[in-house]
Design a protein around this motif. Structure first.
Motif, PDB file in Angstrom:
ATOM      1  N   ASN A  11       0.834  -1.194   0.000  1.00  0.00           N
ATOM      2  CA  ASN A  11       0.000   0.000   0.000  1.00  0.00           C
ATOM      3  C   ASN A  11       0.876   1.253   0.000  1.00  0.00           C
ATOM      4  OD1 ASN A  11      -2.013   1.882   0.209  1.00  0.00           O
ATOM      5  ND2 ASN A  11      -2.486   1.447   2.343  1.00  0.00           N
ATOM      6  N   ASN A  12       1.028   1.863  -1.155  1.00  0.00           N
ATOM      7  CA  ASN A  12       1.744   3.130  -1.299  1.00  0.00           C
ATOM      8  C   ASN A  12       0.780   4.207  -1.786  1.00  0.00           C
ATOM      9  OD1 ASN A  12       4.433   2.327  -0.584  1.00  0.00           O
ATOM     10  ND2 ASN A  12       4.509   1.192  -2.493  1.00  0.00           N
ATOM     11  N   SER A  13      -0.472   4.113  -1.375  1.00  0.00           N
ATOM     12  CA  SER A  13      -1.529   4.987  -1.887  1.00  0.00           C
ATOM     13  C   SER A  13      -1.656   6.308  -1.126  1.00  0.00           C
ATOM     14  CB  SER A  13      -2.867   4.255  -1.820  1.00  0.00           C
ATOM     15  OG  SER A  13      -3.242   4.041  -0.467  1.00  0.00           O
ATOM     16  N   ASP A  41      -0.885   3.086   5.160  1.00  0.00           N
ATOM     17  CA  ASP A  41      -0.012   3.536   4.082  1.00  0.00           C
ATOM     18  C   ASP A  41       1.435   3.116   4.370  1.00  0.00           C
ATOM     19  OD1 ASP A  41       0.676   4.968   1.704  1.00  0.00           O
ATOM     20  OD2 ASP A  41       1.378   6.624   2.955  1.00  0.00           O
ATOM     21  N   TYR A  69     -10.553   1.833  -0.006  1.00  0.00           N
ATOM     22  CA  TYR A  69      -9.844   2.585   1.019  1.00  0.00           C
ATOM     23  C   TYR A  69     -10.794   3.047   2.119  1.00  0.00           C
ATOM     24  CZ  TYR A  69      -6.437   2.541  -2.713  1.00  0.00           C
ATOM     25  OH  TYR A  69      -5.574   2.119  -3.701  1.00  0.00           O
TER      26      TYR A  69
END
Length: 91
Positions: A11-13, A41, A69
């Motif tokens: 998760n690099n959102s 994150d 999300y």
């Protein structure tokens, strides 16, 4: 090719990831949430699934993926070959 595939979700959102759903491209319904818990994150989680449980293209390797999300938004990824690239990197 082994029946059990280990998939990593990175998760690099910039958001908290609460759910990952997978579906063969020919299916109009998403599967169950594959995550045991939300992923903050910059964190990652792994899960396993059996290719034989899916009747999609390429013997259960090609999937569409939906990431949901905590803010209520979602992202759809089309036709990922999870047998060749078992990492889902969400940006």
């Amino acid at each position: 090719m082994p029946d059990t595939v280990r998939v990593s979700v990175v998760n690099n959102s910039g958001k908290v990831l609460k759910a990952i759903y997978m579906s063969p491209p020919t299916n109009i319904h998403w599967g169950q949430n594959e995550l045991e818990a939300a992923i903050p994150d910059r964190e990652k989680a792994d899960f396993e699934w059996k290719r034989s449980d899916y009747k999609g293209a390429e013997a259960g390797c090609l999937f569409e993926v939906r990431a949901e999300y905590a803010d209520g938004k979602s992202t759809d990824l089309e036709e990922i070959n999870l047998c060749k690239t078992p990492t889902i990197n969400l940006k």
